[in-house]
Design a protein around this motif. Structure first.
Motif, PDB file in Angstrom:
ATOM      1  N   ALA A 409       2.065 -29.861  12.212  1.00  0.00           N
ATOM      2  CA  ALA A 409       3.145 -30.715  12.711  1.00  0.00           C
ATOM      3  C   ALA A 409       3.381 -30.468  14.204  1.00  0.00           C
ATOM      4  O   ALA A 409       3.305 -29.330  14.678  1.00  0.00           O
ATOM      5  N   ASP A 410       3.680 -31.536  14.929  1.00  0.00           N
ATOM      6  CA  ASP A 410       3.897 -31.426  16.373  1.00  0.00           C
ATOM      7  C   ASP A 410       5.021 -32.374  16.774  1.00  0.00           C
ATOM      8  O   ASP A 410       4.818 -33.334  17.508  1.00  0.00           O
ATOM      9  N   SER A 411       6.205 -32.082  16.268  1.00  0.00           N
ATOM     10  CA  SER A 411       7.365 -32.930  16.551  1.00  0.00           C
ATOM     11  C   SER A 411       7.934 -32.597  17.927  1.00  0.00           C
ATOM     12  O   SER A 411       7.566 -31.587  18.544  1.00  0.00           O
ATOM     13  N   PRO A 412       8.844 -33.430  18.447  1.00  0.00           N
ATOM     14  CA  PRO A 412       9.507 -33.088  19.715  1.00  0.00           C
ATOM     15  C   PRO A 412      10.191 -31.728  19.682  1.00  0.00           C
ATOM     16  O   PRO A 412      10.231 -31.026  20.697  1.00  0.00           O
ATOM     17  N   VAL A 413      10.715 -31.334  18.514  1.00  0.00           N
ATOM     18  CA  VAL A 413      11.363 -30.026  18.397  1.00  0.00           C
ATOM     19  C   VAL A 413      10.328 -28.907  18.544  1.00  0.00           C
ATOM     20  O   VAL A 413      10.590 -27.892  19.195  1.00  0.00           O
TER      21      VAL A 413
END
Length: 563
Positions: A409-413
């Motif tokens: 996963a590579d979310s903004p968070v």
């Protein structure tokens, strides 16, 4: 218009492509000669001749592309009469009703489409071998009556000699579009070379401590772009002249289908196909390719077989889609008339009393559906995909896929946390940031709109919270998946739902509540730590740094926030 006149029109339009090119070459030569006679000499004349040759060469290349492109037919599974006797019997019966010669080949494909072709000779004046391509998703999603209507429509094209004349028309379209593509390619390359030259010049200026130069290719490649636009005018004329006839052919084929298989079957098939097409695209994106991230394929036969299962589970959604026809405007170059116009014409016909025919599933026309779906995979899927390991079932495919997605996963968070801590973005690192009272400072590093970046206090927190919720939940689920405490509930009708293994005391964990508590105005991480098995910390007090009322709250525009 008869077959002979249509063939003559197609031939004239194709010849027009070459006449148009010869006129352009003559114009280029005339410009060169006139400028030379006017006194242009030396390097200037040489440059003009080189430019003219560069512009003329794509036109000459267009002349040399005399062969109709191959490889445009869909790849599929050819079935003999011994393989599919009922399907062949139906096709021959419908061909007799349309009063045309039946195809010599039937090819099953993996897309939502049916088409006929003919390898005609002498510019379409003499018939040749015929082929019918039938998409298996149509067989899975239509009733027998609806599929018979689709087949009758396609066979109707044979009776009007549409397929015999397609070769000339397709050849002309290909010639024009290839020539335009050549000019656009040359224009792009010229602009790229000029951009690279200017970039190099700018880099040299910066190295000398000067201001960087403007990297704008400007009018580079304009001659090629101009020629592409000129040919584009002929392309628009060509498509307008040929597609008007193509749309009339579609209406005629619809009428033939309604006459042979019934008004209601034809209208309902036309209503069904747009929904099937949308459903199939959704299926390929969400189900058939689900395991590719984990290098895993559905069980044998299920790449296409799963589509039928999804259709059965989402029948109510499909019912609403067939009731509301697509309203978007079709391209002026689309060979098919708008679907709503085709349905309107069919439904305006007088009732014919054929409402109860062929209510069974069209899949009944196949001798062995499972065998056919498995065999279709062998010819449609590329070797690298077909060689991947097969999952035991859809549940295994989902679990493996979601595990890979969560770990990567590579979310903004994730990205904001990596920048904030200068370390890999883990749930442990995020919990420490929250417990240190720095959650809203971290939020300042999220991609924010101008309105969010300018917000203060509670307003800022409300803007940032949705992104935080999604990122923290993804991290929590990834942690649970790594500990083998997470499973996913597979469904053909609903999004996959995560299920967390019960805690030691038998209570059922609530991921949503734990994540919401961690990103509340006064963050509380105890529930989230208990969920993932970490030691429970002491929650930050309301007076700690970074709490909603502290001076560190974002009461001013977040520094570095992007619009």
């Amino acid at each position: 218009m008869g077959a002979t006149l249509r063939a003559l029109r197609a031939l004239v339009l194709l010849a027009g492509f070459y006449v148009f090119g010869l006129l352009l070459l003559a114009a280029i030569l005339a410009v060169d000669v006139s400028l030379a006679l006017a006194g242009l000499r030396g390097p200037a004349l040489l440059k003009l001749c080189i430019l003219s040759a560069l512009v003329a060469w794509p036109i000459v290349q267009g002349f040399l592309m005399l062969r109709t492109p191959h490889g445009e037919d869909p790849v599929g599974l050819e079935v003999s009469e011994a393989d599919e006797p009922e399907l062949w019997r139906t096709v021959r019966e419908l061909a007799d009703a349309v009063r045309t010669r039946a195809p010599s080949r039937i090819v099953l494909t993996g897309d939502v489409n049916a088409a006929v072709s003919e390898d005609s000779r002498f510019l379409g004046m003499l018939p040749g071998p015929r082929a019918l391509c039938l998409g298996v998703p149509l067989v899975q999603g239509l009733s027998e009556a609806q599929l018979r209507s689709v087949l009758a429509h396609e066979l109707g094209h044979y009776s009007h000699a549409d397929t015999r004349l397609a070769g000339i028309t397709v050849r002309g379209r290909a010639q024009v579009m290839r020539t335009i593509a050549r000019f656009e390619e040359r224009a792009g390359r010229t602009a790229d070379r000029e951009r690279a030259r200017l970039q190099e010049k700018s880099d040299r200026a910066v190295a000398k401590g000067k201001q960087p130069k403007d990297v704008d290719p400007g009018r580079a490649g304009i001659s090629f772009r101009t020629m592409a636009k000129v040919y584009g005018l002929y392309a628009r004329f060509y498509f307008w002249a040929t597609l008007a006839g193509a749309r009339r052919q579609e209406f005629a084929a619809d009428a033939a289908a309604a006459r042979i298989t019934g008004r209601d079957a034809t209208a309902s098939a036309l209503r069904e196909i747009p929904g099937l097409s949308a459903a199939h695209a959704f299926y390929l994106d969400r189900y058939a390719t689900l395991g590719l991230s984990a290098d895993l394929m559905p069980p044998r036969g299920e790449v296409f077989g799963g589509f039928g299962r999804m259709l059965a589970a989402r029948e109510l959604e499909l019912a609403s889609m067939r009731a509301e026809l697509p309203t978007e405007t079709v391209s002026r170059y689309d060979s098919h008339p708008p679907i709503q116009e085709r349905v309107r014409r069919i439904e305006a016909l007088a009732p014919d009393g054929r409402t109860d025919e062929g209510k069974g599933a069209a899949s009944g026309l196949l001798a062995d559906v499972d065998r056919t779906l498995a065999a279709l995979e062998d010819v449609v899927l590329i070797d690298t995909v077909r060689s991947l390991p097969r999952a035991a079932g859809w549940q295994e495919l989902l679990d493996a896929s979601m595990d890979v997605r969560l770990r990567s996963a590579d979310s903004p968070v994730h990205r904001a946390l990596a920048m904030y801590t200068q370390a890999p973005p883990t749930l442990a690192a995020l919990l420490k940031v929250i417990e240190d009272g720095q959650l809203w400072k971290l939020a300042q590093r999220l991609p924010l709109s101008e309105q969010a970046a300018a917000a203060k206090g509670r307003a800022f927190r409300e803007f940032a919270r949705p992104s935080l919720l999604g990122g923290v939940k993804a991290m929590a689920l990834a942690e649970l998946s790594a500990e083998s405490r997470l499973t996913w509930e597979f469904s053909w009708s609903e999004p996959a739902a995560p299920r967390v293994v019960a805690l030691a005391d038998g209570t059922e964990p609530d991921v949503e509540a734990a994540v919401e508590a961690a990103v509340a105005d006064v963050p509380e991480t105890a529930a989230l730590r208990a969920l993932v098995g970490s030691a429970r910390p002491t929650a930050p007090s309301p007076d700690s740094p970074g709490s909603p009322e502290s001076p560190d709250s974002p009461d001013s525009p977040a520094p570095g926030a992007s619009a």
